[in-house]
Design an enzyme around this catalytic site. Sequence first.
Site, PDB file in Angstrom:
ATOM      1  N   GLY A 225      10.311  63.245 -26.618  1.00  0.00           N
ATOM      2  CA  GLY A 225       9.913  63.562 -25.253  1.00  0.00           C
ATOM      3  C   GLY A 225       8.503  63.237 -24.848  1.00  0.00           C
ATOM      4  O   GLY A 225       8.185  63.312 -23.651  1.00  0.00           O
ATOM      5  N   ARG A 262      10.497  56.905 -26.749  1.00  0.00           N
ATOM      6  CA  ARG A 262       9.695  56.218 -25.739  1.00  0.00           C
ATOM      7  C   ARG A 262       8.239  56.017 -26.194  1.00  0.00           C
ATOM      8  O   ARG A 262       7.676  54.937 -26.003  1.00  0.00           O
ATOM      9  CB  ARG A 262       9.719  57.070 -24.464  1.00  0.00           C
ATOM     10  N   TYR A 302      16.910  55.592 -12.011  1.00  0.00           N
ATOM     11  CA  TYR A 302      15.989  56.731 -11.831  1.00  0.00           C
ATOM     12  C   TYR A 302      14.953  56.491 -10.752  1.00  0.00           C
ATOM     13  O   TYR A 302      14.040  57.300 -10.602  1.00  0.00           O
ATOM     14  CB  TYR A 302      15.214  56.995 -13.129  1.00  0.00           C
ATOM     15  N   CYS A 328      25.428  41.961  -7.643  1.00  0.00           N
ATOM     16  CA  CYS A 328      25.937  42.299  -6.307  1.00  0.00           C
ATOM     17  C   CYS A 328      25.869  43.798  -6.026  1.00  0.00           C
ATOM     18  O   CYS A 328      26.902  44.471  -5.908  1.00  0.00           O
ATOM     19  CB  CYS A 328      27.364  41.821  -6.181  1.00  0.00           C
ATOM     20  N   GLU A 329      24.688  44.321  -5.993  1.00  0.00           N
ATOM     21  CA  GLU A 329      24.456  45.735  -5.675  1.00  0.00           C
ATOM     22  C   GLU A 329      23.116  45.818  -4.968  1.00  0.00           C
ATOM     23  O   GLU A 329      22.143  45.197  -5.420  1.00  0.00           O
ATOM     24  CB  GLU A 329      24.312  46.576  -6.961  1.00  0.00           C
ATOM     25  N   TYR A 357      14.569  52.284 -23.634  1.00  0.00           N
ATOM     26  CA  TYR A 357      15.654  52.453 -22.664  1.00  0.00           C
ATOM     27  C   TYR A 357      15.759  51.246 -21.739  1.00  0.00           C
ATOM     28  O   TYR A 357      16.045  51.379 -20.552  1.00  0.00           O
ATOM     29  CB  TYR A 357      15.484  53.767 -21.881  1.00  0.00           C
TER      30      TYR A 357
HETATM   31  N1  LLP Z   1      15.729  63.634 -29.299  1.00  0.00           N
HETATM   32  C1  LLP Z   1      16.764  63.930 -28.486  1.00  0.00           C
HETATM   33  C2  LLP Z   1      17.672  65.010 -28.865  1.00  0.00           C
HETATM   34  C3  LLP Z   1      16.932  63.224 -27.282  1.00  0.00           C
HETATM   35  O1  LLP Z   1      17.936  63.544 -26.476  1.00  0.00           O
HETATM   36  C4  LLP Z   1      16.032  62.190 -26.932  1.00  0.00           C
HETATM   37  C5  LLP Z   1      16.217  61.424 -25.700  1.00  0.00           C
HETATM   38  C6  LLP Z   1      14.977  61.895 -27.829  1.00  0.00           C
HETATM   39  C7  LLP Z   1      14.855  62.646 -28.988  1.00  0.00           C
HETATM   40  C8  LLP Z   1      13.970  60.827 -27.545  1.00  0.00           C
HETATM   41  O2  LLP Z   1      13.265  61.126 -26.395  1.00  0.00           O
HETATM   42  P1  LLP Z   1      11.938  60.299 -26.016  1.00  0.00           P
HETATM   43  O3  LLP Z   1      10.919  60.557 -27.090  1.00  0.00           O
HETATM   44  O4  LLP Z   1      12.300  58.870 -25.943  1.00  0.00           O
HETATM   45  O5  LLP Z   1      11.535  60.848 -24.704  1.00  0.00           O
HETATM   46  N2  LLP Z   1      17.268  56.851 -20.462  1.00  0.00           N
HETATM   47  C9  LLP Z   1      16.186  57.727 -20.097  1.00  0.00           C
HETATM   48  C10 LLP Z   1      15.745  58.575 -21.253  1.00  0.00           C
HETATM   49  C11 LLP Z   1      16.864  59.389 -21.862  1.00  0.00           C
HETATM   50  C12 LLP Z   1      16.391  60.220 -23.023  1.00  0.00           C
HETATM   51  C13 LLP Z   1      17.542  60.794 -23.753  1.00  0.00           C
HETATM   52  N3  LLP Z   1      17.174  61.592 -24.894  1.00  0.00           N
HETATM   53  C14 LLP Z   1      15.041  56.894 -19.533  1.00  0.00           C
HETATM   54  O6  LLP Z   1      15.186  55.681 -19.419  1.00  0.00           O
HETATM   55  O7  LLP Z   1      14.016  57.452 -19.135  1.00  0.00           O
END
Ligand code: LLP
Length: 403
Positions: A225, A262, A302, A328-329, A357
């Site tokens: 996160g 991320r 988003y 086409c969107e 992502y």
């Molecule tokens: N751990 C769990 C249980 C998760 O659900 C996620 C992300 C992470 C770790 C990694 O999170 P990060 O460090 O990348 O924030 N597609 C969206 C992001 C979806 C995140 C889903 N879960 C975007 O493009 O912003």
Amino acid sequence: MIDFKKLTEKYQTPLYVYNFDYMTTQYEELKSAFKGRKSIVAYAVKANSNLSVVKHFARMGSGADCVSIGEVRRAFLAGIPAYKILFSGVGKRDEEIREAIEKDILYINVESEAELGRVEMIAKELKIKSRISIRVNPNIDPKTHPYISTGLHDNKFGVDLNTAKRMYIMANNSEFLDPVGIHFHIGSQLTELGPIRESAEIVADLVRSLQNIKIELKFFDIGGGIGVKYDNETTIKPYDYAQAILGTLTALDLTILCEPGRFLTANAGYFVSKVLYEKQNGAKKFVVVDGAMNDLLRPSLYNAYHKIEAISESTSQERPVDIVGPVCESGDFFAKDYPLPELAHNDLVIVHSAGAYGFGMGSNYNSRGRSAEVALENGQDRLIRKRETFEDLIALEQEFLKD
Ligand code: LLP
């Protein structure tokens, strides 16, 4: 400076380019923030699951946070040892649970009482004691985009504190379950420490109350996160993040697990398209490029901001344009009213912060093959995924044409 012109002459467009050296820096910064404490950084494979990317983290000693058996298999292929692999996610098929237990991964993150029951049944069939962790939903607002907020009771993730406690007692009494960890993940692209600290406190209190009834956990899994700069957000520093978490764990001897995705990859990545042409509808100006929402969905899904850079000989003044793809969107855009100079056929448009992502959320919509992916490391470039061809797209359908 990355020479995008040279790269696109060699690999064509649309193209994903990842700076592996940047990923190394990010990994090391986070790992050293937890120095002096037992910790595992388990890279969240979903952020960018290219095998070479996962292997890059494996070489640095990273573990893997996986959300499907496909990701678990990728982690193994990339060389991540079983004892650093986690399997999370709100819905797991029986055969996925079975394979995870057989592969002897570190633990399965369980997200409901029903799932705990399935894991126990399968472990019993296999006659193996399965290590598990429970995902707690601390009901904390992470203050991020609602689609990537996961720590409120409104979200489908995890279980509330009382349910978690009941599940730990059940697991502890089971011959086939070994409760070793506790997990929370309140959302993604977090830019404030407060909600993280608050959640950690709630979860650490639960660990203490479990200790009181002789249930001793080993792993404190703080999820992922950590937010990154797409624009000029203020972000959380790994050191402060680690201090905030550690501050909640006084007198607890736990190994910290974190699951960043991320943070490790977003700003290592660039998505490169070529300009096809410009057009104007009334007062509105468009730059049409050869990349599209099927390659990079974040702006469409988003309304996410990504910095855009044009590589061009143009000397014209900047004017606001929509940068759109061929799909086409109407939602097929990378940016709206973005200031760019007049662009010519074959100029390049670089979408920044595309390493997380990006490719992974791509699709073949409109029968478009996925882009190629290239790694940059120590001044060298190398292809890490071929461009998909038309033959790749029809491979699983072609045989059914016969009748
Ligand atoms: N751990 C769990 C249980 C998760 O659900 C996620 C992300 C992470 C770790 C990694 O999170 P990060 O460090 O990348 O924030 N597609 C969206 C992001 C979806 C995140 C889903 N879960 C975007 O493009 O912003």
